[in-house]
Write a protein that holds these residues in place. Structure first.
Motif, PDB file in Angstrom:
ATOM      1  N   MET A   1       0.835  -1.192   0.000  1.00 49.77           N
ATOM      2  CA  MET A   1       0.000   0.000   0.000  1.00 49.77           C
ATOM      3  C   MET A   1       0.879   1.255   0.000  1.00 49.77           C
ATOM      4  SD  MET A   1      -3.191  -0.555   2.599  1.00 49.77           S
ATOM      5  CE  MET A   1      -4.438   0.506   1.930  1.00 49.77           C
ATOM      6  N   THR A   2       0.428   2.269  -0.685  1.00 45.29           N
ATOM      7  CA  THR A   2       1.144   3.545  -0.710  1.00 45.29           C
ATOM      8  C   THR A   2       0.598   4.449   0.385  1.00 45.29           C
ATOM      9  OG1 THR A   2      -0.402   4.619  -2.214  1.00 45.29           O
ATOM     10  CG2 THR A   2       1.391   3.347  -3.223  1.00 45.29           C
ATOM     11  N   ILE A   3       1.277   5.546   0.603  1.00 47.53           N
ATOM     12  CA  ILE A   3       0.794   6.514   1.592  1.00 47.53           C
ATOM     13  C   ILE A   3      -0.562   7.060   1.185  1.00 47.53           C
ATOM     14  CG2 ILE A   3       2.011   8.485   0.623  1.00 47.53           C
ATOM     15  CD1 ILE A   3       2.212   8.525   4.166  1.00 47.53           C
ATOM     16  N   ASN A   4      -0.770   7.255  -0.140  1.00 45.92           N
ATOM     17  CA  ASN A   4      -2.076   7.727  -0.604  1.00 45.92           C
ATOM     18  C   ASN A   4      -3.165   6.713  -0.300  1.00 45.92           C
ATOM     19  OD1 ASN A   4      -1.496  10.286  -1.435  1.00 45.92           O
ATOM     20  ND2 ASN A   4      -1.822   9.905  -3.608  1.00 45.92           N
ATOM     21  N   ASP A   5      -2.856   5.426  -0.446  1.00 48.85           N
ATOM     22  CA  ASP A   5      -3.831   4.387  -0.103  1.00 48.85           C
ATOM     23  C   ASP A   5      -4.156   4.449   1.379  1.00 48.85           C
ATOM     24  OD1 ASP A   5      -3.864   3.451  -2.737  1.00 48.85           O
ATOM     25  OD2 ASP A   5      -2.336   1.925  -2.349  1.00 48.85           O
ATOM     26  N   ASP A   6      -3.129   4.615   2.195  1.00 50.50           N
ATOM     27  CA  ASP A   6      -3.340   4.713   3.641  1.00 50.50           C
ATOM     28  C   ASP A   6      -4.175   5.939   3.994  1.00 50.50           C
ATOM     29  OD1 ASP A   6      -1.846   2.418   4.052  1.00 50.50           O
ATOM     30  OD2 ASP A   6       0.000   3.503   4.556  1.00 50.50           O
ATOM     31  N   LEU A   7      -3.858   7.080   3.373  1.00 53.81           N
ATOM     32  CA  LEU A   7      -4.627   8.300   3.618  1.00 53.81           C
ATOM     33  C   LEU A   7      -6.068   8.140   3.148  1.00 53.81           C
ATOM     34  CD1 LEU A   7      -2.048  11.078   2.672  1.00 53.81           C
ATOM     35  CD2 LEU A   7      -3.033  10.673   4.931  1.00 53.81           C
ATOM     36  N   HIS A   8      -6.237   7.501   1.998  1.00 51.44           N
ATOM     37  CA  HIS A   8      -7.579   7.261   1.467  1.00 51.44           C
ATOM     38  C   HIS A   8      -8.391   6.437   2.472  1.00 51.44           C
ATOM     39  CE1 HIS A   8     -10.729   6.638  -1.497  1.00 51.44           C
ATOM     40  NE2 HIS A   8     -10.654   5.332  -1.264  1.00 51.44           N
ATOM     41  N   GLU A   9      -7.811   5.380   2.987  1.00 49.84           N
ATOM     42  CA  GLU A   9      -8.485   4.530   3.974  1.00 49.84           C
ATOM     43  C   GLU A   9      -8.804   5.319   5.252  1.00 49.84           C
ATOM     44  OE1 GLU A   9      -9.723   1.432   3.587  1.00 49.84           O
ATOM     45  OE2 GLU A   9      -9.109   1.647   1.493  1.00 49.84           O
ATOM     46  N   ALA A  10      -7.873   6.151   5.681  1.00 50.25           N
ATOM     47  CA  ALA A  10      -8.096   6.960   6.877  1.00 50.25           C
ATOM     48  C   ALA A  10      -9.239   7.946   6.664  1.00 50.25           C
ATOM     49  CB  ALA A  10      -6.817   7.713   7.256  1.00 50.25           C
ATOM     50  N   LEU A  11      -9.301   8.541   5.478  1.00 55.20           N
ATOM     51  CA  LEU A  11     -10.384   9.477   5.177  1.00 55.20           C
ATOM     52  C   LEU A  11     -11.732   8.760   5.147  1.00 55.20           C
ATOM     53  CD1 LEU A  11      -8.618  11.624   2.454  1.00 55.20           C
ATOM     54  CD2 LEU A  11      -9.288  12.387   4.750  1.00 55.20           C
ATOM     55  N   LEU A  12     -11.760   7.561   4.596  1.00 56.51           N
ATOM     56  CA  LEU A  12     -12.994   6.771   4.594  1.00 56.51           C
ATOM     57  C   LEU A  12     -13.430   6.476   6.027  1.00 56.51           C
ATOM     58  CD1 LEU A  12     -12.318   4.257   1.664  1.00 56.51           C
ATOM     59  CD2 LEU A  12     -13.710   6.344   1.606  1.00 56.51           C
ATOM     60  N   ALA A  13     -12.471   6.134   6.884  1.00 55.69           N
ATOM     61  CA  ALA A  13     -12.779   5.856   8.285  1.00 55.69           C
ATOM     62  C   ALA A  13     -13.257   7.115   9.002  1.00 55.69           C
ATOM     63  CB  ALA A  13     -11.547   5.289   8.988  1.00 55.69           C
ATOM     64  N   PHE A  14     -12.820   8.266   8.531  1.00 52.89           N
ATOM     65  CA  PHE A  14     -13.217   9.538   9.125  1.00 52.89           C
ATOM     66  C   PHE A  14     -14.598   9.976   8.648  1.00 52.89           C
ATOM     67  CE2 PHE A  14     -12.866  14.085  10.136  1.00 52.89           C
ATOM     68  CZ  PHE A  14     -12.334  14.005  11.406  1.00 52.89           C
ATOM     69  N   GLY A  15     -15.159   9.254   7.681  1.00 55.24           N
ATOM     70  CA  GLY A  15     -16.509   9.567   7.221  1.00 55.24           C
ATOM     71  C   GLY A  15     -16.598  10.145   5.821  1.00 55.24           C
ATOM     72  N   ASP A  17     -16.610   9.935   1.758  1.00 60.64           N
ATOM     73  CA  ASP A  17     -16.891   8.888   0.774  1.00 60.64           C
ATOM     74  C   ASP A  17     -15.714   8.830  -0.211  1.00 60.64           C
ATOM     75  OD1 ASP A  17     -17.293  10.768  -1.346  1.00 60.64           O
ATOM     76  OD2 ASP A  17     -19.452  10.797  -1.038  1.00 60.64           O
ATOM     77  N   ASP A  18     -15.785   7.907  -1.135  1.00 56.99           N
ATOM     78  CA  ASP A  18     -14.668   7.680  -2.056  1.00 56.99           C
ATOM     79  C   ASP A  18     -14.298   8.933  -2.850  1.00 56.99           C
ATOM     80  OD1 ASP A  18     -12.794   5.722  -3.281  1.00 56.99           O
ATOM     81  OD2 ASP A  18     -13.940   6.211  -5.103  1.00 56.99           O
ATOM     82  N   ARG A  19     -15.293   9.621  -3.386  1.00 57.99           N
ATOM     83  CA  ARG A  19     -15.013  10.806  -4.204  1.00 57.99           C
ATOM     84  C   ARG A  19     -14.494  11.959  -3.357  1.00 57.99           C
ATOM     85  NH1 ARG A  19     -20.398  11.271  -7.679  1.00 57.99           N
ATOM     86  NH2 ARG A  19     -21.168  11.203  -5.561  1.00 57.99           N
ATOM     87  N   GLU A  20     -15.049  12.136  -2.160  1.00 58.17           N
ATOM     88  CA  GLU A  20     -14.533  13.186  -1.276  1.00 58.17           C
ATOM     89  C   GLU A  20     -13.063  12.940  -0.954  1.00 58.17           C
ATOM     90  OE1 GLU A  20     -18.482  14.409   1.326  1.00 58.17           O
ATOM     91  OE2 GLU A  20     -17.310  12.641   1.914  1.00 58.17           O
ATOM     92  N   SER A  21     -12.737  11.688  -0.700  1.00 58.72           N
ATOM     93  CA  SER A  21     -11.357  11.331  -0.399  1.00 58.72           C
ATOM     94  C   SER A  21     -10.434  11.637  -1.580  1.00 58.72           C
ATOM     95  CB  SER A  21     -11.274   9.851  -0.022  1.00 58.72           C
ATOM     96  OG  SER A  21      -9.943   9.470   0.178  1.00 58.72           O
ATOM     97  N   LYS A  22     -10.853  11.247  -2.784  1.00 60.93           N
ATOM     98  CA  LYS A  22     -10.039  11.510  -3.976  1.00 60.93           C
ATOM     99  C   LYS A  22      -9.808  13.006  -4.165  1.00 60.93           C
ATOM    100  CE  LYS A  22     -11.280   7.471  -6.698  1.00 60.93           C
ATOM    101  NZ  LYS A  22     -12.006   6.984  -7.880  1.00 60.93           N
ATOM    102  N   ILE A  23     -10.855  13.786  -3.965  1.00 60.94           N
ATOM    103  CA  ILE A  23     -10.746  15.236  -4.156  1.00 60.94           C
ATOM    104  C   ILE A  23      -9.847  15.850  -3.091  1.00 60.94           C
ATOM    105  CG2 ILE A  23     -12.055  17.399  -4.097  1.00 60.94           C
ATOM    106  CD1 ILE A  23     -14.364  15.792  -5.478  1.00 60.94           C
ATOM    107  N   TYR A  24      -9.990  15.423  -1.843  1.00 65.67           N
ATOM    108  CA  TYR A  24      -9.135  15.954  -0.783  1.00 65.67           C
ATOM    109  C   TYR A  24      -7.674  15.609  -1.039  1.00 65.67           C
ATOM    110  CZ  TYR A  24      -7.028  16.969   3.681  1.00 65.67           C
ATOM    111  OH  TYR A  24      -6.189  17.469   4.645  1.00 65.67           O
ATOM    112  N   LEU A  25      -7.405  14.361  -1.411  1.00 64.88           N
ATOM    113  CA  LEU A  25      -6.028  13.953  -1.694  1.00 64.88           C
ATOM    114  C   LEU A  25      -5.464  14.713  -2.891  1.00 64.88           C
ATOM    115  CD1 LEU A  25      -6.269  10.117  -1.046  1.00 64.88           C
ATOM    116  CD2 LEU A  25      -5.152  11.845   0.376  1.00 64.88           C
ATOM    117  N   ALA A  26      -6.308  14.969  -3.879  1.00 63.87           N
ATOM    118  CA  ALA A  26      -5.867  15.784  -5.019  1.00 63.87           C
ATOM    119  C   ALA A  26      -5.518  17.189  -4.547  1.00 63.87           C
ATOM    120  CB  ALA A  26      -6.955  15.833  -6.090  1.00 63.87           C
ATOM    121  N   GLY A  27      -6.305  17.710  -3.610  1.00 67.66           N
ATOM    122  CA  GLY A  27      -6.024  19.032  -3.064  1.00 67.66           C
ATOM    123  C   GLY A  27      -4.677  19.091  -2.370  1.00 67.66           C
ATOM    124  N   LEU A  28      -4.347  18.035  -1.653  1.00 65.15           N
ATOM    125  CA  LEU A  28      -3.026  17.998  -1.011  1.00 65.15           C
ATOM    126  C   LEU A  28      -1.916  17.961  -2.058  1.00 65.15           C
ATOM    127  CD1 LEU A  28      -3.578  15.484   1.940  1.00 65.15           C
ATOM    128  CD2 LEU A  28      -3.525  17.994   2.031  1.00 65.15           C
TER     129      LEU A  28
END
Length: 108
Positions: A1-15, A17-28
């Motif tokens: 797993m990459t750090i982005n995968d880990d962050l994606h999973e953490a964002l999902l756990a934080f509530g 959804d998949d698209r919100e996570s992708k957009i937030y990670l893109a923002g970073l």
């Protein structure tokens, strides 16, 4: 797993959804970008990104700024999540303290 995968999973756990996570990670990754830049980074249509990024902004995970007549979105740093967790923890502790007093008081 990459750090982005880990962050994606953490964002999902934080509530998020998949698209919100992708957009937030893109923002970073982007730093500051227009919806068009987010669309390119996430492979999501602009029409999908607009309402999601505006919702994330209302929730405090993005801020916007005007730059040369264009709206740019900037992701808040990941420490924002820690701050939110601390705020939630404090509220929950206060509720438990008040609830505990009510429950104990009603037993007397």
């Amino acid at each position: 797993m990459t750090i982005n995968d880990d962050l994606h999973e953490a964002l999902l756990a934080f509530g998020f959804d998949d698209r919100e996570s992708k957009i937030y990670l893109a923002g970073l990754a982007i730093g500051s970008g227009t919806v068009l830049e987010f669309a390119k980074q996430t492979n999501l249509p602009r029409t999908t990104i607009y309402p999601i990024i505006e919702n994330l902004q209302r929730r405090g995970y993005f801020r916007l700024r005007k730059e040369k007549g264009h709206t740019h979105y900037v992701a808040e740093p990941p420490t924002t999540f820690l701050k939110r967790l601390e705020e939630r923890e404090e509220k929950f502790k206060e509720l438990l303290d008040r609830g505990y007093e009510v429950v104990i008081g009603s037993r007397s």
